[in-house]
Design a protein around this motif. Structure first.
Motif, PDB file in Angstrom:
ATOM      1  N   SER A   1     -17.689  -1.099  33.470  1.00  0.00           N
ATOM      2  CA  SER A   1     -16.450  -1.235  32.703  1.00  0.00           C
ATOM      3  C   SER A   1     -16.426  -2.577  31.984  1.00  0.00           C
ATOM      4  O   SER A   1     -16.782  -3.603  32.550  1.00  0.00           O
ATOM      5  CB  SER A   1     -15.240  -1.154  33.634  1.00  0.00           C
ATOM      6  OG  SER A   1     -15.228   0.051  34.341  1.00  0.00           O
ATOM      7  N   GLY A   2     -16.009  -2.551  30.725  1.00  0.00           N
ATOM      8  CA  GLY A   2     -15.931  -3.772  29.939  1.00  0.00           C
ATOM      9  C   GLY A   2     -17.222  -4.155  29.254  1.00  0.00           C
ATOM     10  O   GLY A   2     -17.269  -5.115  28.497  1.00  0.00           O
ATOM     11  N   HIS A   3     -18.293  -3.393  29.508  1.00  0.00           N
ATOM     12  CA  HIS A   3     -19.597  -3.685  28.899  1.00  0.00           C
ATOM     13  C   HIS A   3     -19.892  -2.734  27.745  1.00  0.00           C
ATOM     14  O   HIS A   3     -21.038  -2.656  27.303  1.00  0.00           O
ATOM     15  CB  HIS A   3     -20.708  -3.546  29.943  1.00  0.00           C
ATOM     16  CG  HIS A   3     -20.648  -4.578  31.029  1.00  0.00           C
ATOM     17  ND1 HIS A   3     -21.735  -4.893  31.810  1.00  0.00           N
ATOM     18  CD2 HIS A   3     -19.636  -5.365  31.470  1.00  0.00           C
ATOM     19  CE1 HIS A   3     -21.401  -5.819  32.687  1.00  0.00           C
ATOM     20  NE2 HIS A   3     -20.123  -6.121  32.492  1.00  0.00           N
ATOM     21  N   GLU A   4     -18.901  -2.031  27.258  1.00  0.00           N
ATOM     22  CA  GLU A   4     -19.146  -0.982  26.261  1.00  0.00           C
ATOM     23  C   GLU A   4     -19.599  -1.517  24.904  1.00  0.00           C
ATOM     24  O   GLU A   4     -20.282  -0.820  24.158  1.00  0.00           O
ATOM     25  CB  GLU A   4     -17.891  -0.127  26.074  1.00  0.00           C
ATOM     26  CG  GLU A   4     -17.511   0.701  27.289  1.00  0.00           C
ATOM     27  CD  GLU A   4     -16.673  -0.061  28.292  1.00  0.00           C
ATOM     28  OE1 GLU A   4     -16.269   0.532  29.315  1.00  0.00           O
ATOM     29  OE2 GLU A   4     -16.414  -1.266  28.071  1.00  0.00           O
ATOM     30  N   VAL A   5     -19.191  -2.737  24.543  1.00  0.00           N
ATOM     31  CA  VAL A   5     -19.550  -3.318  23.251  1.00  0.00           C
ATOM     32  C   VAL A   5     -20.131  -4.711  23.487  1.00  0.00           C
ATOM     33  O   VAL A   5     -19.571  -5.512  24.232  1.00  0.00           O
ATOM     34  CB  VAL A   5     -18.330  -3.440  22.310  1.00  0.00           C
ATOM     35  CG1 VAL A   5     -18.720  -4.106  20.988  1.00  0.00           C
ATOM     36  CG2 VAL A   5     -17.713  -2.080  22.049  1.00  0.00           C
ATOM     37  N   LEU A   6     -21.270  -4.981  22.862  1.00  0.00           N
ATOM     38  CA  LEU A   6     -21.849  -6.316  22.914  1.00  0.00           C
ATOM     39  C   LEU A   6     -22.542  -6.589  21.584  1.00  0.00           C
ATOM     40  O   LEU A   6     -23.440  -5.838  21.185  1.00  0.00           O
ATOM     41  CB  LEU A   6     -22.858  -6.440  24.062  1.00  0.00           C
ATOM     42  CG  LEU A   6     -23.553  -7.803  24.189  1.00  0.00           C
ATOM     43  CD1 LEU A   6     -22.536  -8.913  24.419  1.00  0.00           C
ATOM     44  CD2 LEU A   6     -24.587  -7.784  25.310  1.00  0.00           C
ATOM     45  N   GLY A   7     -22.113  -7.627  20.892  1.00  0.00           N
ATOM     46  CA  GLY A   7     -22.691  -7.962  19.602  1.00  0.00           C
ATOM     47  C   GLY A   7     -23.627  -9.145  19.685  1.00  0.00           C
ATOM     48  O   GLY A   7     -23.560  -9.956  20.620  1.00  0.00           O
ATOM     49  N   TYR A   8     -24.521  -9.252  18.700  1.00  0.00           N
ATOM     50  CA  TYR A   8     -25.478 -10.352  18.616  1.00  0.00           C
ATOM     51  C   TYR A   8     -25.371 -10.951  17.214  1.00  0.00           C
ATOM     52  O   TYR A   8     -25.664 -10.275  16.224  1.00  0.00           O
ATOM     53  CB  TYR A   8     -26.902  -9.858  18.859  1.00  0.00           C
ATOM     54  CG  TYR A   8     -27.040  -8.915  20.040  1.00  0.00           C
ATOM     55  CD1 TYR A   8     -27.159  -9.407  21.337  1.00  0.00           C
ATOM     56  CD2 TYR A   8     -27.039  -7.531  19.853  1.00  0.00           C
ATOM     57  CE1 TYR A   8     -27.284  -8.539  22.417  1.00  0.00           C
ATOM     58  CE2 TYR A   8     -27.159  -6.666  20.912  1.00  0.00           C
ATOM     59  CZ  TYR A   8     -27.276  -7.173  22.204  1.00  0.00           C
ATOM     60  OH  TYR A   8     -27.396  -6.300  23.257  1.00  0.00           O
TER      61      TYR A   8
END
Length: 344
Positions: free
Chosen positions: A116-123
């Motif tokens: 949970s909470g790891h659905e979006v990760l940008g670089y």
């Protein structure tokens, strides 16, 4: 022959043919007309090529946006609910409800992270690298510096109806016609769900068994399947007998790289496997819309501000912690603003 006839013949001879001056004038006019026609043809050809190139470029930009948009719409989906929806939809539940947290992640396999909470990760592109640096297990081949990238986690593809099952079954059974080509493979991840409960698991059946309707489920002891992860709506309980549909869940990353022809291309990586998607995308810039959960004055599902990946990551750990701390805003991302630089 009399005199009149002789004069007539001489008159006819004097009137036949063209003079040198007349020929030069005619040739000059012909050359001018031909040059004008050739110039018009070249101009039309160049205009056609330019219009075609622009149309091709715009079409590719639309395709790139459509692919990315489709993945964004599936972020966090677990059947008919999201993880946030199943966990009461409150920030406190996401931070503290460890009992219903999906734990299929391992720090060496980023594509198996469904917490949970790891659905979006940008670089965000930063010099010759990115902030944060993409996990090596994602296998982002030929990734070009100078362009942003994004990792999304959620459901992809079709939903399949489940036949009734009982608690403890080692597999789920799809209610599908014989010979159906199921878009799910061995070693993929899947979610079985109803609107009040969801279970993420590692698929163990062979492709032939899956096409026949049998989808094996396991937790196992490997690095990529530590345990079967569950989401459950607060105050409710459920199990295998409650599940109505099954879908694939995956970690999808979009980034810019060069294809085999050396052309900058939008790549899509699904669970560690990269494939070229749309040619001619030279750069991608991403900004993330954040819902205002801090002051309590913002509107739900409306971005109060847009931040870059480095601005968000400044208050987050990497790899992402479980649970995600309140200061980290990745779980609060509700929209993404995408800009492309295209090449014709």
């Amino acid at each position: 022959m009399n005199v009149n006839q002789s004069q007539k013949i001489m008159f006819i001879k004097r009137q036949s043919g063209y003079s040198m001056l007349e020929l030069l004038v005619a040739m000059t006019i012909g050359v001018l007309v031909l040059a004008s026609a050739v110039s018009m043809q070249v101009s039309n050809r160049d205009g056609f090529k330019s219009t075609t190139a622009q149309l091709h470029m715009k079409t590719n930009a639309k395709l790139a946006a459509e692919f990315l948009g489709r993945s964004l719409r599936g972020v966090g989906a677990l059947g008919c609910r999201t993880a946030e929806g199943l966990l009461d939809g409150t920030e406190d539940s996401l931070e503290s409800n460890v009992a219903y947290r999906v734990v299929l992640n391992d720090t060496t396999l980023a594509y198996a992270d469904f917490n949970s909470g790891h659905e979006v990760l940008g670089y965000q592109a930063s010099g010759a690298g990115w902030t944060p640096t993409p996990d090596a297990s994602l296998n982002l081949v030929n990734m070009q510096a100078g362009s942003d990238a994004i990792t999304l986690r959620g459901t992809i593809g079709e939903a399949y109806v489940l036949a009734p099952s009982t608690e403890g079954d080692a597999a789920y059974f799809l209610d599908i016609p014989a010979g159906t080509n199921v878009r799910l493979g061995e070693n993929d991840f899947a979610v079985a769900a109803t609107c009040g409960y969801a279970e993420v698991f590692h698929v163990t059946s062979t492709d032939a068994q899956i096409d026949a309707g049998t989808v094996g489920r396991a937790a196992g002891g490997g690095a990529d399947d530590n345990a079967i992860g569950t989401y459950e709506e607060g105050g409710k309980s459920g199990g295998q007998s409650d599940f109505a549909e099954l879908m694939r869940v995956a970690t999808v990353t979009y980034y810019i790289g060069e294809n085999s022809a050396g052309i900058p291309t939008l790549y899509r990586n699904i669970d560690g496997i990269s494939s070229p998607l749309v040619e001619g995308v030279e750069r991608m810039k991403l900004d993330y819309g954040i819902e205002d959960n801090v002051t309590g004055t913002g509107q739900r599902n409306v971005a109060a501000m847009y931040l870059s990946a480095s601005q968000i990551q400044a208050n987050c750990s990497y790899p992402m912690s479980v649970p995600v701390p309140e200061t980290c805003l990745w779980p609060d991302v509700i929209s993404v603003r995408v800009s492309f630089i295209m090449r014709s």
